[in-house]
Motif scaffolding. Structure first.
Motif, PDB file in Angstrom:
ATOM      1  N   ALA A  45      -0.964  -4.271  -4.209  1.00 57.54           N
ATOM      2  CA  ALA A  45      -0.621  -2.686  -4.000  1.00 57.54           C
ATOM      3  C   ALA A  45       0.140  -2.702  -2.818  1.00 57.54           C
ATOM      4  CB  ALA A  45      -1.831  -1.853  -4.058  1.00 57.54           C
ATOM      5  N   VAL A  46      -0.184  -3.330  -1.483  1.00 56.29           N
ATOM      6  CA  VAL A  46       0.385  -3.505  -0.479  1.00 56.29           C
ATOM      7  C   VAL A  46       1.676  -4.117  -0.471  1.00 56.29           C
ATOM      8  CG1 VAL A  46       0.228  -4.401   2.026  1.00 56.29           C
ATOM      9  CG2 VAL A  46      -1.849  -3.196   0.658  1.00 56.29           C
ATOM     10  N   ALA A  47       1.828  -5.267  -1.365  1.00 58.19           N
ATOM     11  CA  ALA A  47       3.171  -5.946  -1.589  1.00 58.19           C
ATOM     12  C   ALA A  47       4.210  -4.645  -2.280  1.00 58.19           C
ATOM     13  CB  ALA A  47       2.918  -6.931  -2.773  1.00 58.19           C
ATOM     14  N   ARG A  48       3.587  -3.603  -2.924  1.00 58.01           N
ATOM     15  CA  ARG A  48       4.656  -2.782  -3.514  1.00 58.01           C
ATOM     16  C   ARG A  48       5.200  -1.787  -2.314  1.00 58.01           C
ATOM     17  NH1 ARG A  48       0.510  -2.371  -7.640  1.00 58.01           N
ATOM     18  NH2 ARG A  48       1.077  -3.635  -9.398  1.00 58.01           N
ATOM     19  N   VAL A  49       4.344  -1.464  -1.196  1.00 57.58           N
ATOM     20  CA  VAL A  49       4.668  -1.013   0.009  1.00 57.58           C
ATOM     21  C   VAL A  49       5.868  -1.507   0.540  1.00 57.58           C
ATOM     22  CG1 VAL A  49       4.090  -0.109   2.386  1.00 57.58           C
ATOM     23  CG2 VAL A  49       2.534   0.168   0.418  1.00 57.58           C
ATOM     24  N   TYR A  50       5.735  -2.954   0.803  1.00 57.13           N
ATOM     25  CA  TYR A  50       6.701  -3.739   1.444  1.00 57.13           C
ATOM     26  C   TYR A  50       8.034  -3.705   0.666  1.00 57.13           C
ATOM     27  CZ  TYR A  50       3.541  -6.020   4.818  1.00 57.13           C
ATOM     28  OH  TYR A  50       2.564  -6.225   6.147  1.00 57.13           O
ATOM     29  N   GLN A  51       7.962  -3.917  -0.636  1.00 56.82           N
ATOM     30  CA  GLN A  51       8.793  -3.461  -1.805  1.00 56.82           C
ATOM     31  C   GLN A  51       9.603  -2.565  -1.645  1.00 56.82           C
ATOM     32  OE1 GLN A  51       8.016  -3.863  -5.859  1.00 56.82           O
ATOM     33  NE2 GLN A  51       9.605  -5.271  -6.144  1.00 56.82           N
ATOM     34  N   ALA A  52       8.866  -1.232  -1.636  1.00 60.28           N
ATOM     35  CA  ALA A  52       9.825  -0.016  -1.636  1.00 60.28           C
ATOM     36  C   ALA A  52      10.453   0.297  -0.339  1.00 60.28           C
ATOM     37  CB  ALA A  52       8.615   1.185  -1.965  1.00 60.28           C
ATOM     38  N   LYS A  53       9.873  -0.206   0.797  1.00 55.75           N
ATOM     39  CA  LYS A  53      10.325   0.086   1.809  1.00 55.75           C
ATOM     40  C   LYS A  53      11.398  -1.021   2.288  1.00 55.75           C
ATOM     41  CE  LYS A  53       7.955   0.798   5.743  1.00 55.75           C
ATOM     42  NZ  LYS A  53       8.771   2.203   6.124  1.00 55.75           N
ATOM     43  N   GLY A  54      11.455  -2.127   1.548  1.00 51.64           N
ATOM     44  CA  GLY A  54      12.389  -3.136   2.257  1.00 51.64           C
ATOM     45  C   GLY A  54      11.885  -3.783   3.531  1.00 51.64           C
ATOM     46  N   ILE A 105     -10.020  -6.551   4.001  1.00 50.86           N
ATOM     47  CA  ILE A 105      -8.537  -6.028   4.271  1.00 50.86           C
ATOM     48  C   ILE A 105      -7.752  -7.295   3.668  1.00 50.86           C
ATOM     49  CG2 ILE A 105      -6.678  -5.356   5.705  1.00 50.86           C
ATOM     50  CD1 ILE A 105      -8.858  -3.225   5.238  1.00 50.86           C
ATOM     51  N   ALA A 106      -6.710  -6.865   2.986  1.00 53.47           N
ATOM     52  CA  ALA A 106      -5.804  -8.008   2.222  1.00 53.47           C
ATOM     53  C   ALA A 106      -4.974  -8.518   3.484  1.00 53.47           C
ATOM     54  CB  ALA A 106      -4.960  -7.254   1.371  1.00 53.47           C
ATOM     55  N   GLY A 107      -4.800  -9.844   3.273  1.00 52.31           N
ATOM     56  CA  GLY A 107      -4.141 -10.628   4.365  1.00 52.31           C
ATOM     57  C   GLY A 107      -2.760 -10.064   4.720  1.00 52.31           C
ATOM     58  N   ILE A 108      -2.177  -9.623   3.695  1.00 55.32           N
ATOM     59  CA  ILE A 108      -0.745  -9.048   3.780  1.00 55.32           C
ATOM     60  C   ILE A 108      -0.655  -7.781   4.670  1.00 55.32           C
ATOM     61  CG2 ILE A 108      -0.837  -7.661   1.599  1.00 55.32           C
ATOM     62  CD1 ILE A 108       2.094  -8.353   0.943  1.00 55.32           C
ATOM     63  N   VAL A 109      -1.729  -7.024   4.794  1.00 58.05           N
ATOM     64  CA  VAL A 109      -1.692  -5.943   5.627  1.00 58.05           C
ATOM     65  C   VAL A 109      -1.438  -6.366   7.198  1.00 58.05           C
ATOM     66  CG1 VAL A 109      -3.245  -4.154   6.513  1.00 58.05           C
ATOM     67  CG2 VAL A 109      -3.208  -4.616   3.956  1.00 58.05           C
ATOM     68  N   THR A 110      -2.231  -7.475   7.453  1.00 60.62           N
ATOM     69  CA  THR A 110      -2.168  -7.754   9.040  1.00 60.62           C
ATOM     70  C   THR A 110      -1.152  -8.838   9.225  1.00 60.62           C
ATOM     71  OG1 THR A 110      -3.818  -9.562   8.348  1.00 60.62           O
ATOM     72  CG2 THR A 110      -4.607  -7.575   8.884  1.00 60.62           C
ATOM     73  N   ALA A 111      -0.134  -9.307   8.140  1.00 60.09           N
ATOM     74  CA  ALA A 111       0.748 -10.337   8.341  1.00 60.09           C
ATOM     75  C   ALA A 111       0.229 -11.697   8.628  1.00 60.09           C
ATOM     76  CB  ALA A 111       1.770  -9.908   9.122  1.00 60.09           C
ATOM     77  N   GLY A 112      -1.308 -11.977   8.167  1.00 59.85           N
ATOM     78  CA  GLY A 112      -1.940 -13.110   8.484  1.00 59.85           C
ATOM     79  C   GLY A 112      -2.566 -13.137   9.670  1.00 59.85           C
ATOM     80  N   LEU A 113      -2.489 -12.167  10.644  1.00 55.30           N
ATOM     81  CA  LEU A 113      -2.974 -12.171  11.952  1.00 55.30           C
ATOM     82  C   LEU A 113      -4.494 -12.043  11.907  1.00 55.30           C
ATOM     83  CD1 LEU A 113      -0.376  -9.999  13.877  1.00 55.30           C
ATOM     84  CD2 LEU A 113      -0.583 -12.402  14.015  1.00 55.30           C
ATOM     85  N   ASP A 114      -5.374 -12.341  13.090  1.00 59.50           N
ATOM     86  CA  ASP A 114      -6.740 -12.189  12.941  1.00 59.50           C
ATOM     87  C   ASP A 114      -7.197 -10.752  13.774  1.00 59.50           C
ATOM     88  OD1 ASP A 114      -6.060 -12.775  15.529  1.00 59.50           O
ATOM     89  OD2 ASP A 114      -7.248 -14.604  15.704  1.00 59.50           O
ATOM     90  N   SER A 115      -6.045  -9.915  13.870  1.00 61.83           N
ATOM     91  CA  SER A 115      -6.438  -8.724  14.274  1.00 61.83           C
ATOM     92  C   SER A 115      -5.728  -7.517  13.304  1.00 61.83           C
ATOM     93  CB  SER A 115      -5.629  -8.494  15.540  1.00 61.83           C
ATOM     94  OG  SER A 115      -4.220  -8.578  15.605  1.00 61.83           O
ATOM     95  N   VAL A 116      -6.271  -6.356  13.623  1.00 63.93           N
ATOM     96  CA  VAL A 116      -5.867  -5.365  12.321  1.00 63.93           C
ATOM     97  C   VAL A 116      -5.590  -3.940  13.118  1.00 63.93           C
ATOM     98  CG1 VAL A 116      -8.159  -4.767  12.069  1.00 63.93           C
ATOM     99  CG2 VAL A 116      -6.317  -4.061  10.519  1.00 63.93           C
ATOM    100  N   ALA A 117      -4.672  -3.227  12.815  1.00 58.73           N
ATOM    101  CA  ALA A 117      -4.078  -1.988  13.582  1.00 58.73           C
ATOM    102  C   ALA A 117      -4.931  -0.977  12.850  1.00 58.73           C
ATOM    103  CB  ALA A 117      -2.848  -1.778  13.615  1.00 58.73           C
ATOM    104  N   LEU A 118      -5.660  -0.186  13.408  1.00 59.83           N
ATOM    105  CA  LEU A 118      -6.517   0.890  12.543  1.00 59.83           C
ATOM    106  C   LEU A 118      -6.255   2.372  13.232  1.00 59.83           C
ATOM    107  CD1 LEU A 118      -9.900  -0.703  12.902  1.00 59.83           C
ATOM    108  CD2 LEU A 118      -8.344  -0.984  11.108  1.00 59.83           C
ATOM    109  N   ARG A 119      -6.273   3.357  12.471  1.00 62.39           N
ATOM    110  CA  ARG A 119      -6.244   4.784  12.730  1.00 62.39           C
ATOM    111  C   ARG A 119      -7.170   5.561  12.070  1.00 62.39           C
ATOM    112  NH1 ARG A 119      -3.079   9.652  13.229  1.00 62.39           N
ATOM    113  NH2 ARG A 119      -1.643   9.216  11.683  1.00 62.39           N
ATOM    114  N   VAL A 120      -7.772   6.684  12.729  1.00 66.70           N
ATOM    115  CA  VAL A 120      -8.597   7.642  11.930  1.00 66.70           C
ATOM    116  C   VAL A 120      -7.593   8.998  12.171  1.00 66.70           C
ATOM    117  CG1 VAL A 120     -10.328   9.061  11.978  1.00 66.70           C
ATOM    118  CG2 VAL A 120     -10.740   6.450  12.536  1.00 66.70           C
ATOM    119  N   PRO A 121      -6.953   9.395  11.137  1.00 64.27           N
ATOM    120  CA  PRO A 121      -5.795  10.451  11.242  1.00 64.27           C
ATOM    121  C   PRO A 121      -6.537  11.865  11.315  1.00 64.27           C
ATOM    122  CG  PRO A 121      -5.804   9.778   8.872  1.00 64.27           C
ATOM    123  CD  PRO A 121      -6.691   8.697   9.790  1.00 64.27           C
TER     124      PRO A 121
END
Length: 314
Positions: A45-54, A105-121
């Motif tokens: 599903a996350v790969a589709r985000v990258y694909q849609a956005k380029g 969290i899928a590794g594609i979300v973090t680009a393989g990093l050991d950190s993650v960007a989080l927000r509560v909207p």
């Protein structure tokens, strides 16, 4: 693919949640800009985000969550992170924190990093969707990578400059109130660091911390979204700090009236909320764009950051 425009009511939110759980991409409103949401635990599903956005796959995504408690299940919070969460969540602050290894969290979300960007909207529709989907949602801005961010559903669904025909649906809740992306703070060498100016002024964050924010090294690797040199760009060229328009240019004004005024009264809050919408309108003229100077304090820092990246060589 036909992109559905869903009403931001109970039925529309429920339909959007079904699509997200099925692995589709849905644009959702937030208080900052519209985000392109996908199930952050589903790599396809996350790969589709990258694909849609380029979007380049080395550029991490922000994970949106419904509460501080949900965020604490995904990442490790120290005392400073807890202080900022208490002060600014829900709201326009993203924090880059150490990822819990079993967070799911899928590794594609973090680009393989050991950190993650989080927000509560803070947007009520985004929060309702997060609860209905019952998933953490990875959601960069809902626009082609590097282009002007969307602050209305029309921006998202436009087939020329947006994502119309590339994504399953957009949940239409009208224009975004803040109008620029979230402020991003991370911790580098033990110091709270401003990784991207945004909807919460850096001064407010420094007040909450009781200390100044560090700035990242210019040659530092990407650790969060919004750090690419060229980003938020219109199709037309962009000239900064213009006093007047040159022949053939469209002028974005600040502190005075005009067809493309960010704020006639010189109000930085109004200018931030209008920035991307005005850029979209100016870009449709087909002429080069010039922008009058914007004060570089408070939300002006976020506005100038977006304009500098929009004007950068591509």
């Amino acid at each position: 693919m036909e992109t559905l425009r869903l009403k931001a009511d109970q039925d529309g939110i429920a339909q959007a949640a079904v699509l997200l759980r099925a692995g589709e991409c849905v644009a959702m409103p937030t208080e900052t800009v519209y985000g392109l949401a996908a199930d952050a635990t589903n790599a396809e599903a996350v790969a589709r985000v990258y694909q849609a956005k380029g979007r380049p796959s080395f550029n991490p995504l922000i994970v949106h969550l419904p509460s501080v408690e949900a965020a604490q299940a995904v990442a490790r919070f120290d005392a400073e992170a807890e202080r900022l969460a208490a002060a600014f969540w829900p709201g326009a602050l993203t924090m880059v924190l150490p990822l819990h290894p079993r967070a799911g969290i899928a590794g594609i979300v973090t680009a393989g990093l050991d950190s993650v960007a989080l927000r509560v909207p803070a947007h009520p529709v985004a929060r309702a969707l997060l609860l209905a989907a019952d998933r953490p949602l990875a959601a960069p801005s809902a626009n082609p990578s590097g282009r002007i961010s969307p602050t209305t559903a029309d921006h998202v669904i436009d087939e020329r400059t947006g994502l119309g025909g590339r994504i399953a649906a957009v949940l239409d809740a009208g224009p975004c109130a803040v109008g620029v992306e979230s402020t991003i703070v991370g911790w580098q060498d033990g110091s709270a660091t401003l990784l991207r100016p945004g909807g919460i002024p850096a001064e407010s964050i420094e007040d909450a911390l009781g200390a100044p924010l560090a700035r990242p090294a210019t040659n530092a690797p990407l650790t969060s979204p919004g750090q690419l040199a060229s980003h938020y760009a219109p199709e037309a060229s962009l000239r900064l700090n213009a006093t007047e328009a040159l022949p053939g240019e469209t002028l974005l004004t600040f502190g005075r009236a005009g067809d493309f005024s960010l704020s006639e009264s010189g109000d930085l809050v109004e200018a931030a909320a209008r920035l991307f919408d005005i850029l979209h309108k100016a870009d449709r003229t087909g002429r080069p764009i010039a922008v009058q100077p914007i004060p570089d304090h408070g939300l002006g820092r976020a506005i100038n950051d977006r304009l500098r990246r929009a004007a950068a060589p591509r």
